[in-house]
Every structure is written in C-alpha cells, then in structure tokens.
Design a protein around this motif. Structure first.
Motif, short mmCIF file in Angstrom:
data_model
loop_
_atom_site.label_atom_id
_atom_site.label_comp_id
_atom_site.label_asym_id
_atom_site.label_seq_id
_atom_site.Cartn_x
_atom_site.Cartn_y
_atom_site.Cartn_z
N TYR A 1 1.31 -13.61 3.98
CA TYR A 1 0.72 -14.94 3.82
C TYR A 1 1.47 -15.84 2.85
O TYR A 1 1.47 -17.05 2.98
N GLU A 2 2.11 -15.27 1.83
CA GLU A 2 2.85 -16.02 0.81
C GLU A 2 2.03 -17.17 0.23
O GLU A 2 2.34 -18.34 0.43
N PRO A 3 0.97 -16.85 -0.50
CA PRO A 3 0.09 -17.91 -1.04
C PRO A 3 0.76 -18.70 -2.16
O PRO A 3 1.63 -18.20 -2.86
N ASP A 4 0.32 -19.95 -2.30
CA ASP A 4 0.77 -20.76 -3.44
C ASP A 4 0.03 -20.36 -4.71
O ASP A 4 0.60 -20.35 -5.80
N VAL A 5 -1.27 -20.06 -4.56
CA VAL A 5 -2.12 -19.74 -5.71
C VAL A 5 -2.99 -18.54 -5.37
O VAL A 5 -3.53 -18.45 -4.26
N ILE A 6 -3.14 -17.63 -6.34
CA ILE A 6 -4.02 -16.48 -6.19
C ILE A 6 -5.12 -16.57 -7.24
O ILE A 6 -4.84 -16.61 -8.44
N VAL B 1 -3.88 -4.76 -9.88
CA VAL B 1 -3.31 -5.73 -8.94
C VAL B 1 -2.18 -6.50 -9.61
O VAL B 1 -1.12 -6.75 -9.01
N ILE B 2 -2.38 -6.87 -10.87
CA ILE B 2 -1.35 -7.60 -11.62
C ILE B 2 -0.07 -6.78 -11.72
O ILE B 2 1.04 -7.29 -11.53
N ARG B 3 -0.21 -5.49 -11.99
CA ARG B 3 0.97 -4.62 -12.06
C ARG B 3 1.71 -4.62 -10.72
O ARG B 3 2.94 -4.69 -10.67
N GLY B 4 0.93 -4.52 -9.64
CA GLY B 4 1.55 -4.52 -8.32
C GLY B 4 2.24 -5.84 -8.00
O GLY B 4 3.33 -5.86 -7.42
N LEU B 5 1.62 -6.95 -8.41
CA LEU B 5 2.23 -8.25 -8.18
C LEU B 5 3.54 -8.39 -8.95
O LEU B 5 4.53 -8.94 -8.45
N ALA B 6 3.55 -7.87 -10.18
CA ALA B 6 4.77 -7.94 -10.99
C ALA B 6 5.89 -7.11 -10.35
O ALA B 6 7.04 -7.55 -10.28
N GLN B 7 5.55 -5.93 -9.87
CA GLN B 7 6.55 -5.07 -9.23
C GLN B 7 7.09 -5.70 -7.95
O GLN B 7 8.25 -5.51 -7.59
N ASP C 1 -10.76 -6.20 -1.40
CA ASP C 1 -10.21 -4.93 -1.89
C ASP C 1 -8.82 -5.17 -2.48
O ASP C 1 -7.91 -5.66 -1.80
N GLY C 2 -8.65 -4.83 -3.76
CA GLY C 2 -7.37 -5.03 -4.42
C GLY C 2 -6.22 -4.30 -3.76
O GLY C 2 -5.05 -4.71 -3.86
N ASN C 3 -6.51 -3.21 -3.04
CA ASN C 3 -5.46 -2.45 -2.36
C ASN C 3 -4.78 -3.25 -1.25
O ASN C 3 -3.67 -2.93 -0.83
N GLN C 4 -5.48 -4.27 -0.74
CA GLN C 4 -4.95 -5.04 0.39
C GLN C 4 -4.02 -6.18 -0.03
O GLN C 4 -3.39 -6.81 0.82
N VAL C 5 -3.95 -6.43 -1.33
CA VAL C 5 -3.23 -7.62 -1.80
C VAL C 5 -1.75 -7.55 -1.47
O VAL C 5 -1.15 -8.53 -1.02
#
Length: 390
Positions: free
Chosen positions: A53-58, A72-78, A42-46
């Motif tokens: 978790y601080e992943p190296d790669v998504i 999800v990309i917008r949320g990651l950018a923010q 679920d993209g809401n959980q990202v």
C-alpha cells in the motif's frame, strides 16, 4: 467522491489499532479530509500491507495484544519505512514521548503523538499541512519543469561583537517563467489570492528547505530560516497552529524559523493581524517586518506588536547610485537603526546590490545584510559552500 477529494491530492493512510471503535472514528475523520484509508487490527499484518500500500501516514496504536506498537516500530525501522508516523495511545504523555524519541533514533519519521480520547481538531491539525503540501506539489508539477525551485540567500553578520553562532538564510520559492522573469512565493500567493494556496506554498517550502539546506539542530552552528509569510495567512487565526505543525513535521524547532511580513500589511491591517502575530511570538517563532517606504510609520507600531527584526529593503530609489550619498538620507536611516536597536530589535538590510550600498549599511550600523553583492540566491549546495568559507 466528495468535493474535498476532488480538490486535493489524496493522502494514503494506515490506521493500526485493535480497537474497531477507535479505528472507525479515526477513519471517518480522515475520510472527511479526502484521504484514502486502510485499517489494520493486527500488528503482524503491517509489514506486508506496508509493501503493498505504501501509505503516506501511519496512525499506530501502541497498546495492542500480540504484536504491540513498539514491536511494529521495530519492524518498520528494519523495513526502512519512509511513511510519516503518528502514535496514538491511552498511555501517559511521558511514555508516548519516550517511544517517539526511540523511533526517531531508528530513523523513523514520527511527526506527532496523541492520547486517547483525541479530538477531531487534533487529527485535522496533523493531516491538513500534509494534504496542502501534497495538493500543491501535485498541482504545480508542470511548473517544476519550467523552473519552480527553492532558493536560498545567506545573511552576512555585520556585528563583529556578536556571539550568535547561527547562520541565517532567506528561503523562498521561485518560479522562472517563459520570459526569464522570476516570480517569488509571495508574489505568486498574492496574485492567486487564495488562503489555501498560500498555506500550500509555505508548507511546500518548509517541507523541502530543511533537507535541501542541510539544516540540523545538532550542528555546532545552526542554519535558521527566514521565510516570507503571505498576507492572506495573517488574517486566519488558525495560521499559528498550522505553521507550528508543518515546522515540527520538517524537523525544525520554532526558534529556527522567522516569518517575515511586508510593512504594508502591518500598517494597513494592524488590528486584524494582531492575534496571529502574538500567537506566533508566543509559540517561539521570530517575526520580522520588511520596510521599504514608510519606516517612520512602522516605528509608531513597535510597542503594539511582537516584532523581533526590521529589515530595510534597499530596492528603493533612495539607495540608487548617486542618491545613496545624500547626507540627509544617511542621517534618516542611521536614526532609524539607532531607534530600532534602542528598543532591543535587530536592524537588518536586504537587497544590497553593490559596494556603495554595503558601505552605507555598515556606516548606519545595520547588524545583518543580504543581497546579490554578498551572494546571489542559489541552490542549497551553493549556499552551503558559501558558509563553509566564512
């Protein structure tokens, strides 16, 4: 823990995909490479998982119900996400490319985009350079305190008629050991003589050099890199694809990088390295050869290999004070330069240590020169300051 995990520094991987079948396939591939994996449907959980978790790669699927990949990309950018991102989707390549470009404009580090169904080799090709770089970084951490660093050496353009606006910098990893001696990346790779370590050294240099040197493809004058290529990698047919991946992950273009090999490798192993050299050239990389003792032997090979530049190493007895003024030496070197230029290759010189050698290089009509007489190898800031003054 398997043997791969014991020998490598683990990458932490997020897989964000609503399709459990795809996630499980990707999870198995990634785990075989020794990576830690978490799957999210679920993209809401990202957002929350990213903090914890601080992943190296998504690995991010674009076409998901509810919160899709674009959201999800917008949320990651923010959130100021620093993870590397690989987009995965059944959409066409044009759409993937467009989304990738938009994500990069939002300061996200999108390193690749793959379409479903994807092959095992695609995933390995993306992750292996990152694994090698992280493994080496973890393995040589104690060396950092002893002086392992990236060093840069600018080249001076001697051709007053040249319209080339690029700056070229020789980049290397240097390790200052206890007695003050400096060991270069190539020497370190040859002493260890392990292809995996050689790959890790090159990956590490490419990983840090662009950021450190302030390289940007948008500058009016690009700063391009010349990097030594350890001989072990020339016998590995996977090297060209591997190098292309890490250059892309370093946000460089292939034409921004020239790999330099030693003359001995070309003379002794001409047939066995022909494939790798040809593939590097096809991919748009530059290929240079450092020549010290046998330039005539190299000239006989020019028509057989895709070489862009021959660099004469002046760390040779012929170019010591008292020897360099010899008329026969100058005639031989000038003839060498004339021949190289006549077949449309660049003739350059390195390890220029004094004015006498620089004057010699100019008389012989070399096009580029580097060495301590021009500028001592130094940090990125020092080299940037040098370029700002010329």
């Amino acid at each position: 823990m398997n043997s791969t995990q014991e020998q490598t520094a683990n990458l932490k991987i997020f897989i964000v995909d609503d399709d459990a079948r795809i996630s499980n396939i990707l999870k198995r591939i990634v785990e075989k490479l020794g990576c830690e994996v978490r799957c999210i449907e679920d993209g809401n959980q990202v957002g929350n998982a990213l903090i914890a978790y601080e992943p190296d790669v998504i690995f991010l699927d674009l076409a998901m119900p509810g919160t899709d990949g674009v959201e999800v990309i917008r949320g990651l950018a923010q959130a100021g996400c620093k993870s590397k991102i690989v987009l995965i989707s059944g959409l066409d390549k044009r759409t993937l490319s467009s989304v990738s470009e938009g994500a990069r404009k939002n300061q996200l580090d999108v390193i690749d985009a793959i379409t479903k169904p994807f092959a095992l080799g695609q995933v390995e090709g993306i992750l292996q350079p990152l694994i090698d770089a992280k493994t080496l970084s973890a393995g040589v951490q104690p060396l950092s305190s002893l002086g392992l660093q990236a060093v840069f050496e600018p080249e001076l353009n001697l051709d007053v008629n040249s319209s080339n606006s690029n700056f070229w910098v020789r980049a290397n990893l240097a390790w200052r050991i206890d007695d003050g001696q400096i060991v270069s990346m190539s020497t370190l790779a040859e002493d260890i003589y392990h292809p995996r370590i050689a790959k890790g050294l090159v990956a590490t240099l490419l990983r840090y050099a662009p950021t450190a040197a302030g390289i940007s493809k948008d500058n009016a004058k690009k700063t391009c890199l010349k990097i030594p290529l350890p001989s072990e990698l020339l016998h590995d047919n996977s090297t060209p694809d591997y190098l292309e991946k890490i250059v892309k992950q370093a946000n460089l273009g292939n034409s921004d990088v020239q790999f330099e090999i030693d003359e001995g490798v070309l003379v002794d192993s001409a047939k066995s390295i022909a494939y790798v050299l040809s593939r590097l050239k096809i991919k748009g990389f530059g290929v240079g050869v450092s020549v010290k003792e046998s330039p005539d032997e190299i000239l006989t090979l020019l028509n057989k290999f895709p070489i862009d530049e021959l660099t004469l190493n002046m760390a040779d007895d012929r170019f010591r004070p008292g020897q360099i003024d010899d008329a026969e030496t100058e005639y031989q070197v000038a003839s060498f330069v004339s021949y190289v230029s006549g077949v449309n290759l660049v003739a350059s010189v390195k390890n220029v240590q004094n004015k006498q050698q620089m004057d010699f290089a100019k008389r012989c009509k070399f096009l580029k020169a580097s060495g301590t007489f021009i500028r001592e190898p130094g940090s990125a800031d020092e080299i940037r300051e040098y370029f700002s003054k010329i």
